[in-house]
Design a protein around this motif. Structure first.
Motif, PDB file in Angstrom:
ATOM      1  N   GLU A 163       0.840  -1.218   0.000  1.00 28.44           N
ATOM      2  CA  GLU A 163       0.000   0.000   0.000  1.00 28.44           C
ATOM      3  C   GLU A 163       0.867   1.258   0.000  1.00 28.44           C
ATOM      4  OE1 GLU A 163      -2.227  -3.336   2.006  1.00 28.44           O
ATOM      5  OE2 GLU A 163      -0.207  -2.465   2.209  1.00 28.44           O
ATOM      6  N   TYR A 164       1.961   1.212   0.757  1.00 25.69           N
ATOM      7  CA  TYR A 164       2.884   2.355   0.808  1.00 25.69           C
ATOM      8  C   TYR A 164       3.769   2.409  -0.436  1.00 25.69           C
ATOM      9  CZ  TYR A 164       6.936   5.180   2.107  1.00 25.69           C
ATOM     10  OH  TYR A 164       7.947   6.107   2.121  1.00 25.69           O
ATOM     11  N   LEU A 165       4.313   1.277  -0.848  1.00 21.03           N
ATOM     12  CA  LEU A 165       5.238   1.250  -1.982  1.00 21.03           C
ATOM     13  C   LEU A 165       4.565   1.677  -3.285  1.00 21.03           C
ATOM     14  CD1 LEU A 165       7.160  -2.075  -1.205  1.00 21.03           C
ATOM     15  CD2 LEU A 165       7.904   0.281  -0.763  1.00 21.03           C
ATOM     16  N   SER A 166       3.253   1.479  -3.388  1.00 21.54           N
ATOM     17  CA  SER A 166       2.546   1.833  -4.620  1.00 21.54           C
ATOM     18  C   SER A 166       2.164   3.302  -4.694  1.00 21.54           C
ATOM     19  CB  SER A 166       1.286   0.969  -4.755  1.00 21.54           C
ATOM     20  OG  SER A 166       0.376   1.243  -3.707  1.00 21.54           O
ATOM     21  N   LEU A 167       2.385   4.052  -3.620  1.00 21.99           N
ATOM     22  CA  LEU A 167       2.084   5.484  -3.639  1.00 21.99           C
ATOM     23  C   LEU A 167       3.034   6.227  -4.571  1.00 21.99           C
ATOM     24  CD1 LEU A 167       1.540   6.393   0.144  1.00 21.99           C
ATOM     25  CD2 LEU A 167      -0.230   6.258  -1.624  1.00 21.99           C
ATOM     26  N   GLN A 168       2.555   7.334  -5.131  1.00 16.66           N
ATOM     27  CA  GLN A 168       3.443   8.211  -5.868  1.00 16.66           C
ATOM     28  C   GLN A 168       4.423   8.870  -4.894  1.00 16.66           C
ATOM     29  OE1 GLN A 168       1.720  10.782  -8.916  1.00 16.66           O
ATOM     30  NE2 GLN A 168      -0.207   9.629  -8.814  1.00 16.66           N
ATOM     31  N   GLU A 169       5.581   9.260  -5.393  1.00 16.77           N
ATOM     32  CA  GLU A 169       6.630   9.799  -4.527  1.00 16.77           C
ATOM     33  C   GLU A 169       6.151  11.023  -3.747  1.00 16.77           C
ATOM     34  OE1 GLU A 169       9.607   8.537  -3.653  1.00 16.77           O
ATOM     35  OE2 GLU A 169       8.843   6.806  -4.775  1.00 16.77           O
ATOM     36  N   GLY A 170       5.356  11.860  -4.397  1.00 17.28           N
ATOM     37  CA  GLY A 170       4.851  13.055  -3.719  1.00 17.28           C
ATOM     38  C   GLY A 170       3.981  12.720  -2.533  1.00 17.28           C
ATOM     39  N   ASP A 171       3.186  11.668  -2.652  1.00 16.29           N
ATOM     40  CA  ASP A 171       2.320  11.252  -1.550  1.00 16.29           C
ATOM     41  C   ASP A 171       3.130  10.605  -0.424  1.00 16.29           C
ATOM     42  OD1 ASP A 171      -0.114  12.182  -2.582  1.00 16.29           O
ATOM     43  OD2 ASP A 171      -0.307  10.406  -3.861  1.00 16.29           O
TER      44      ASP A 171
END
Length: 573
Positions: free
Chosen positions: A34-42
């Motif tokens: 869930e965390y790894l799939s976030l965009q870098e900005g998020d």
């Protein structure tokens, strides 16, 4: 630095911090998809939101007890000296977010000698008694100091002594430096967060934290309540269950009449918490299935023509809901005291945003509801539930029931609860439970639940309605559980056969409808004495409740709980 004396022995601390007695809820870790799939900005924004949550916890601790921060400093200094008692005490202190709490047996846990929880917690002077509180307010009202009294009795002030009187100071002014720091973190999060709506909310919330203006909070709440399709979750929670002082006003007839004459409505104080997480889109889609039924449920609420109905039409977005993978829960939201909340429906009915067209938002905590020990659960069922009904018990059914519970909070009367005093929260939680149960058959007919799910919700609810110990009246969530249990058994909703629960399934929904109607009537009438009698009549701990409690204690040794937040720890280090 001030020195304190530990209240719990090494032996007691070793027991309470042992894994058999201290349950752990694990939130997301740095390797979570869930965390790894976030965009870098998020990902960057998430770091700033977690930092904001930690500062909110600092504020909460002061609202909870004026000694919390000093004790925290003391424990940390003693830990540097390798003081084992301090090390173990700090584990419980961090878990329950302060010195004082209750455990799963509803026994008070006071970590430091000489410091106990007071009615007014940290939002009223520590030495202020109920009697003095009432006397001061009566005198101030007789001296026509109505504006000052009104400011004392709002949900967002810390009350301090002012010579022979009291003064309320807005939270934003009282904790100005820390609120500014939180606002700074939200501004930084907004710079990298990828969602426009979420950023608009962060901007409104940051503005509300910099100026003591309730309307600014209202604008932020109104925007927050619309958020459903965003990558991240950030909430400053404001619940008022902990304030036991303000509710005592309803017990004083002279004071209550004076307040009514001056058009002043006392509102219990908000205790702040914070939730930070990542929106689970699949879980959210499942939750929103109930939304189309809300207008029908509103029409089926008892005495629905006697109060203003919320508008849940499809064109009016008044109820949003999201499922959240949890990163951190701080302050009031993360305090493990007898338990920890599975979900929240906010804003509460006293909030200004609801008067300017705002709606409600349900947030469900995925990691908190997960059952980690299936083997223990089966042992509990073997001890407590008729074997023929094991097939109907499903831990996921508790989640379905909770969805109904949170939505029913948005239904029914919304005004006059202050007249019910300390019973207001008990009655409201009672309403939410009985509403969720009362609508099971209707929602099955409408296609939301299958027949099997109907059976699972009913049996799981009744089984889970048994507690490990009798709670105190200050525990609104648990008092209503005992009340419901007693109400159901006196109407033959279940039986104890050979020491185990047997649910008379087809009787449960009609019983819930009956109790729901009685609860709504009390809320509409706003009569303190009726509310008191209703709670007294139904808050009855029976021999069979004690029998099941003893069995639960035998299987489940858990006394306290804690959160494991490795992703948040990684982000803020």
């Amino acid at each position: 630095m001030q020195k304190y004396e530990f209240n719990l022995s090494i032996q007691e601390l070793e027991k309470r911090t042992h894994k058999d007695y201290l349950s752990t809820k694990k939130f997301l870790n740095p390797d979570s998809p869930e965390y790894l799939s976030l965009q870098e900005g998020d990902k960057i924004a998430l770091k700033h939101l977690c930092r904001a949550g930690i500062i909110i916890e600092k504020i909460f601790m002061q609202l909870d007890c004026i000694h919390n921060l000093a004790v925290k400093d003391f424990l940390e200094e003693e830990i540097k000296k390798d003081n084992k008692q301090a090390i173990l005490t700090k584990i419980l202190f961090d878990a329950q977010k302060g010195i004082n709490a209750i455990d799963t047996m509803y026994s008070p846990i006071n970590l430091i000698k000489g410091i106990k929880s007071t009615l007014g917690k940290g939002v009223y002077p520590e030495d202020l008694s109920k009697q003095e509180f009432h006397t001061i307010l009566i005198n101030m009202l007789k001296e026509k100091k109505t504006d000052k009294v009104k400011n004392i009795l709002t949900q967002r002030t810390v009350v301090v002594r002012d010579n022979q009187e009291l003064t309320g100071i807005d939270y934003i002014d009282y904790f100005k430096e820390d609120f500014n720091k939180i606002a700074d973190e939200l501004d930084l999060a907004k710079q990298t967060s990828t969602n426009k709506d979420f950023n608009e909310y962060l901007q409104l919330q940051a503005k509300a934290l910099r100026k003591a203006d309730p309307m600014l909070d209202a604008y932020a709440d109104k925007k927050w309540a619309t958020l459903e399709d965003t990558p991240l979750e950030f909430t400053i929670t404001r619940e008022n269950y902990a304030d036991e002082m303000t509710g005592t006003i309803a017990e004083n007839i002279e004071l209550s009449n004076l307040l009514k004459e001056n058009n002043i409505f006392p509102i219990p104080k908000d205790f702040l918490g914070c939730r930070v997480g990542i929106i689970n889109k699949q879980g959210t889609q499942t939750l929103t299935a109930i939304k189309k039924f809300l207008p029908i449920l509103a029409k089926n609420m008892p005495f629905n023509n006697e109060y203003e109905q919320a508008d849940f039409s499809q064109t009016n977005k008044k109820q949003t809901m999201v499922d959240v993978d949890m990163v951190i829960a701080t302050g009031d939201c993360g305090a493990y005291r007898a338990g920890i909340t599975l979900a929240e429906n906010l804003p509460n009915s006293d909030k200004l945003s609801l008067t300017i067209g705002g709606g409600y938002r349900n947030v469900y905590h995925r990691q908190i509801r997960f059952i980690s020990d299936k083997e223990k659960l089966q042992k509990i069922l073997n001890e407590t539930l008729d074997e023929s009904q094991h097939k109907y018990y499903l831990d996921e059914a508790d989640h379905w029931f909770t969805i109904g519970h949170e939505n029913v909070h948005s239904l029914g009367p919304k005004k006059g609860f202050e007249k019910l005093g300390k019973y207001a929260n008990i009655i409201e939680e009672n309403k939410a439970d009985m509403g969720s149960l009362a609508f099971v058959d209707l929602l099955t007919e409408l296609g939301l639940y299958t027949q099997e799910q109907r059976l699972q919700i009913i049996v799981t609810f009744v089984t889970d309605n048994f507690l490990k110990s009798k709670p105190t009246l200050s525990q609104a969530h648990s008092v209503r559980t005992v009340m419901q249990n007693y109400y159901i058994v006196t109407r033959n909703g279940y039986e104890i056969i050979d020491g185990k629960i047997h649910v008379n399934i087809d009787k449960i929904v009609p019983i819930a409808k009956e109790m729901l109607a009685e609860i709504i009537r009390i809320q509409i009438d706003g009569n303190f004495s009726k509310a008191q009698k209703y709670v007294d009549d139904n808050f009855v701990w029976t021999d069979n409740m004690e029998l099941i409690a003893q069995k639960l204690q035998k299987v489940s040794k858990t006394l306290n709980g804690k959160l494991e937040t490795s992703l948040a720890d990684f982000l803020v280090k």
